[in-house]
Scaffold this motif. Structure first.
Motif, mmCIF file in Angstrom:
data_model
loop_
_atom_site.group_PDB
_atom_site.id
_atom_site.type_symbol
_atom_site.label_atom_id
_atom_site.label_comp_id
_atom_site.label_asym_id
_atom_site.label_seq_id
_atom_site.Cartn_x
_atom_site.Cartn_y
_atom_site.Cartn_z
ATOM 1 N N MET A 1 0.840 -1.192 0.000
ATOM 2 C CA MET A 1 0.000 0.000 0.000
ATOM 3 C C MET A 1 0.881 1.250 0.000
ATOM 4 S SD MET A 1 -3.350 -0.781 0.207
ATOM 5 C CE MET A 1 -4.216 0.497 1.127
ATOM 6 N N GLN A 2 0.463 2.270 -0.718
ATOM 7 C CA GLN A 2 1.180 3.540 -0.700
ATOM 8 C C GLN A 2 0.191 4.669 -0.442
ATOM 9 O OE1 GLN A 2 2.600 5.239 -4.371
ATOM 10 N NE2 GLN A 2 1.359 3.845 -5.629
ATOM 11 N N ARG A 3 0.688 5.684 0.267
ATOM 12 C CA ARG A 3 -0.158 6.846 0.506
ATOM 13 C C ARG A 3 -0.080 7.763 -0.697
ATOM 14 N NH1 ARG A 3 1.184 10.898 5.327
ATOM 15 N NH2 ARG A 3 2.541 11.774 3.712
ATOM 16 N N ARG A 9 -7.039 19.229 6.511
ATOM 17 C CA ARG A 9 -7.552 19.472 7.863
ATOM 18 C C ARG A 9 -8.202 18.200 8.386
ATOM 19 N NH1 ARG A 9 -10.743 22.425 4.377
ATOM 20 N NH2 ARG A 9 -9.570 24.299 4.885
ATOM 21 N N PRO A 10 -8.352 18.076 9.715
ATOM 22 C CA PRO A 10 -8.984 16.871 10.274
ATOM 23 C C PRO A 10 -10.373 16.641 9.711
ATOM 24 C CG PRO A 10 -7.929 18.165 11.997
ATOM 25 C CD PRO A 10 -7.868 18.997 10.752
ATOM 26 N N ARG A 41 -7.873 6.378 5.396
ATOM 27 C CA ARG A 41 -7.340 6.076 6.718
ATOM 28 C C ARG A 41 -7.196 7.378 7.491
ATOM 29 N NH1 ARG A 41 -2.329 1.843 5.475
ATOM 30 N NH2 ARG A 41 -3.599 0.095 4.716
ATOM 31 N N THR A 42 -7.250 7.280 8.809
ATOM 32 C CA THR A 42 -7.097 8.460 9.653
ATOM 33 C C THR A 42 -5.701 8.470 10.248
ATOM 34 O OG1 THR A 42 -9.453 8.433 10.180
ATOM 35 C CG2 THR A 42 -8.029 9.734 11.609
ATOM 36 N N ARG A 48 -7.340 12.870 7.463
ATOM 37 C CA ARG A 48 -7.609 11.682 6.639
ATOM 38 C C ARG A 48 -6.559 11.548 5.546
ATOM 39 N NH1 ARG A 48 -13.414 11.486 5.516
ATOM 40 N NH2 ARG A 48 -13.370 10.576 7.590
ATOM 41 N N GLU A 49 -6.113 10.309 5.371
ATOM 42 C CA GLU A 49 -5.146 9.989 4.324
ATOM 43 C C GLU A 49 -5.784 9.020 3.342
ATOM 44 O OE1 GLU A 49 -1.985 8.315 6.578
ATOM 45 O OE2 GLU A 49 -1.217 10.253 7.258
#
Length: 409
Positions: A1-3, A9-10, A41-42, A48-49
């Protein structure tokens, strides 16, 4: 997996909604479709990513070339079609809640959130609603300019000025006027006796089996030897180089097909079908004349692999056409017989009985006569060629019924 990216912002929304949607997608779809949507994902800071299992460097849609953008959007629409089909199936099963979750994902891609990873589309922030455009602000009143006096011209120059303006309008506007006229009054087809008849339907089936990677000059014996010995470590490398030397069949096919598309009549739509091994053939859809650049781009990106689903592809093309009270032409570009255990001759005979106005022309790149029954049964023709020039000429003849340069005797 890669980001791939992260928000600025949150997150304020409930992550369980996204997790529910991802669970439904992964449960019902193979990876090729599920990977269209990035995994949320958080991060530790609450931001959030968006992650993806796709390998390769993600490229933003706006950083791609125009051809890459067209190809990427075409693949995106194919993934969306699969999503629409699943929504319908879930609704029929009474799973309305899951259907509703997936239905929210259907629609045009937000190009600001669209990426390409080795040609595969990837959508981040896919649950965010489209931004609301602000209401237009009323423009400040523009002061009315003071009228100016006309510059005096000798009266005999006014007609010349009018002719000059008319000539400039015709010069710059003629292509648009001609295009408008063709759309309003399509040119008559040279082979059509009835002026009110619909133009013929047209489909192209391209063999994308593994044998299309062989040289256009390779014989049937070369092909048989190659696939029988390809796994042998001691295979004759000199003969391999000869059997696979350029130009290979797929390159000749691509070049010939692109030339054929350019030569088609301006009112003809083109359905394009390719193989997917012995699985269900790939129907790339119906391309209008305005979409021909996208069709050509798709042809350029084809990569041969696996078996020869000749019968299934012919059957799919025929079922997408009328063939009873409207003429139709299918051009099949193949290099051999069916390799998936089906009887292509039986399929051709059924088409001839059920769709008598559907004709199938065969461009046989390998001079293998095992598939010639397709044309024989449907009243079509067989064209052969053992080099690039002959194959290109054969394909042009095979599609002549719907080409813009056709002249009937």
């Amino acid at each position: 997996m890669q980001r791939v990216t992260r928000d600025t912002r949150p997150a304020q929304d409930d992550p369980r909604v996204l997790e529910q949607a991802m669970a439904i997608i992964v449960r019902h779809f193979p990876a090729s479709i599920a990977n269209l949507y990035a995994t949320p994902r958080t991060g530790q800071d609450g931001v959030r990513e968006w992650w993806s299992p796709l390998e390769g460097q993600p490229q933003r849609y706006h950083d791609l070339t125009s051809e890459q953008q067209i190809t990427l959007l075409r693949v995106y629409e194919q993934r969306q079609d699969a999503l629409r089909q699943l929504v319908g199936e879930l609704k029929e099963r009474g799973q309305e809640q899951e259907a509703s979750v997936l239905r929210a994902l259907i629609g045009p891609a937000n190009l600001e959130h669209l990426y390409s990873v080795n040609g595969d589309p990837l959508l981040v922030r896919w649950a965010q609603p489209a931004p609301v455009k602000p209401a237009p602000v009323a423009a400040a009143p523009v002061p009315v300019p003071r009228p100016r006096r006309w510059i005096w011209l000798p009266w005999f120059l006014l007609p010349l000025l009018g002719l000059l303006l008319l000539a400039l309008a015709l010069w710059f506007g003629w292509p648009y006027l001609q295009r408008w006229y063709e759309q309003r009054e399509p040119a008559k087809f040279a082979c059509m006796k009835d002026d009110q008849a619909l133009p013929p339907e047209f489909s192209v089936v391209l063999d994308t089996s593994g044998s299309m990677l062989l040289s256009v000059a390779a014989t049937a014996e070369d092909e048989q030897w190659f696939f029988q010995n390809i796994a042998d470590p001691a295979i004759d490398q000199a003969r391999v180089a000869e059997v696979t030397r350029a130009p290979v069949r797929i390159d000749v096919a691509k070049q010939s097909l692109k030339q054929m598309v350019d030569d088609l009549h301006p009112a003809i739509d083109t359905r394009f079908i390719t193989f997917d091994g012995c699985r269900a053939p790939l129907d790339h859809g119906l391309f209008t004349p305005a979409q021909r650049p996208a069709l050509i781009s798709g042809i350029e990106g084809l990569v041969p692999n696996d078996g020869t689903a000749l019968s299934a592809s012919l059957d799919l093309a025929a079922k997408s056409m009328n063939g009873r009270d409207r003429d139709g032409v299918i051009v099949m570009f193949v290099d051999g017989a069916d390799g998936c255990g089906e009887d292509v001759c039986a399929v051709a005979q059924r088409i001839a009985q059920e769709q008598p106005r559907l004709r199938v022309n065969l461009v046989n790149i390998s001079n293998n006569s095992l598939a010639n029954c397709i044309a024989d049964s449907t009243g079509g023709r067989v064209y052969s060629g053992d080099n690039a020039v002959q194959v290109a000429a054969a394909l042009k003849q095979a599609s002549q019924e719907v080409s813009s340069s056709n002249n009937c005797n």
